[in-house]
Scaffold this active site. Structure first.
Site, PDB file in Angstrom:
ATOM      1  N   ASP A   1      41.175  37.756  39.668  1.00  0.00           N
ATOM      2  CA  ASP A   1      42.020  36.827  40.426  1.00  0.00           C
ATOM      3  C   ASP A   1      41.596  35.387  40.114  1.00  0.00           C
ATOM      4  O   ASP A   1      41.184  34.638  41.004  1.00  0.00           O
ATOM      5  CB  ASP A   1      41.901  37.105  41.927  1.00  0.00           C
ATOM      6  CG  ASP A   1      42.933  36.332  42.751  1.00  0.00           C
ATOM      7  OD1 ASP A   1      43.951  35.899  42.173  1.00  0.00           O
ATOM      8  OD2 ASP A   1      42.717  36.161  43.967  1.00  0.00           O
TER       9      ASP A   1
ATOM     10  N   ASP B   1      35.214  34.643  44.992  1.00  0.00           N
ATOM     11  CA  ASP B   1      36.219  35.649  45.346  1.00  0.00           C
ATOM     12  C   ASP B   1      36.379  36.674  44.227  1.00  0.00           C
ATOM     13  O   ASP B   1      37.435  36.792  43.610  1.00  0.00           O
ATOM     14  CB  ASP B   1      37.554  34.977  45.664  1.00  0.00           C
ATOM     15  CG  ASP B   1      38.430  35.854  46.556  1.00  0.00           C
ATOM     16  OD1 ASP B   1      37.967  36.940  46.957  1.00  0.00           O
ATOM     17  OD2 ASP B   1      39.577  35.463  46.842  1.00  0.00           O
TER      18      ASP B   1
ATOM     19  N   ASN C   1      39.734  29.752  43.243  1.00  0.00           N
ATOM     20  CA  ASN C   1      38.536  30.537  42.947  1.00  0.00           C
ATOM     21  C   ASN C   1      37.650  29.933  41.864  1.00  0.00           C
ATOM     22  O   ASN C   1      36.667  30.547  41.449  1.00  0.00           O
ATOM     23  CB  ASN C   1      38.938  31.966  42.575  1.00  0.00           C
ATOM     24  CG  ASN C   1      39.574  32.686  43.745  1.00  0.00           C
ATOM     25  OD1 ASN C   1      39.309  32.347  44.900  1.00  0.00           O
ATOM     26  ND2 ASN C   1      40.417  33.663  43.459  1.00  0.00           N
TER      27      ASN C   1
END
Length: 252
Positions: A169, A189, A174
């Site tokens: 992701d 994350d 992030n």
């Protein structure tokens, strides 16, 4: 101090001194949070800039992961000009991750796994329409899944030849950036980290940054920097598009 409730439904709290965070999951999501803990521990052992696990607690109604903070601000908070300056070091950090030995990675997020997840999400009628492109929001989810399935065989062959350790992701919230030097200080994350086709990461990173760029010229410059940094001479646009069609079906 509460920070945010993420897309996963977990709650994130920042310690008063800003040097640590606690991510709290319900009992139903405790196993997924323990998976993020395990991924952070594995990455730290391989020299990747990610939060350090400080503590892990199992409670009657869930679990809590306490981890160190990565200094800086999320890339999503940068103006376009600053993001473009930070972009090469972001690409470099992603490249360090992709360069890890995939055969030594114990975590899988390959295409077969993610397609099965998408089929489950679609089967439960749980697709989040907000994650879909404007062109796809009125299309039945079962048709979106069928479109992905038609390409599955060729994409599985490509993945077998180009499987790396992926973030899972790599969106702008992030990547953490030093606001003074505009260099990437680490990634956060990482609950979806695992081995997969590198294009699954590249598709998400380029698409998520699109809304920040000041215009097409800046977006094209960023794409060129990303692929040059990662040593990809001829990016496969169809492969990028495939993973952009798959990813929204896997959240739910």
């Amino acid at each position: 101090m509460p920070v945010v409730a993420g897309e996963s439904g977990d709650f994130v709290y920042r310690r008063g001194d800003g040097r640590a965070y606690a991510k709290v999951a319900t009992a139903a999501r405790s196993e997924e949070l323990s998976g993020e803990r395990d991924r952070l521990l594995w990455l730290h052992g391989n020299g990747i800039l990610v939060p350090e696990v400080i503590d892990w607690q199992i409670m009657e109604d869930g679990a809590c992961l306490i981890m160190s903070a990565i200094e800086g601000v999320p890339a999503v908070d940068l103006p376009a000009s600053d993001l473009l300056h930070a972009w090469p070091s972001m690409a470099q950090q992603l490249g360090f991750l992709h360069a890890l030995d995939a055969d030594q990675c114990p975590f899988d997020r390959g295409l077969a796994t993610m397609f099965a997840r998408a089929a489950d999400v679609v089967g439960r009628n749980a697709v989040n329409r907000d994650f879909l492109s404007d062109d796809d929001r009125e299309t039945p989810a079962i048709d979106l899944l069928a479109r992905v399935e038609r390409e599955l065989a060729v994409r599985l062959e490509q993945e077998a030849r180009d499987r790396v350790v992926c973030h899972g992701d790599p969106c702008m919230p992030n990547f953490m950036i030093d606001p003074q030097t505009l260099r990437c200080t680490g990634m956060i994350d990482l609950g979806r980290l695992g081995t997969a086709d590198r294009y699954s990461d590249l598709a998400l990173m380029t698409a998520n940054a699109r809304e920040i760029w000041a215009g097409p010229a800046q977006e094209q410059r960023a794409r060129a920097i990303l692929f040059e940094t990662l040593g990809i001479a001829a990016p496969d646009r169809a492969r990028l598009d495939f993973y952009l069609r798959l990813d929204p079906l896997t959240w739910g």
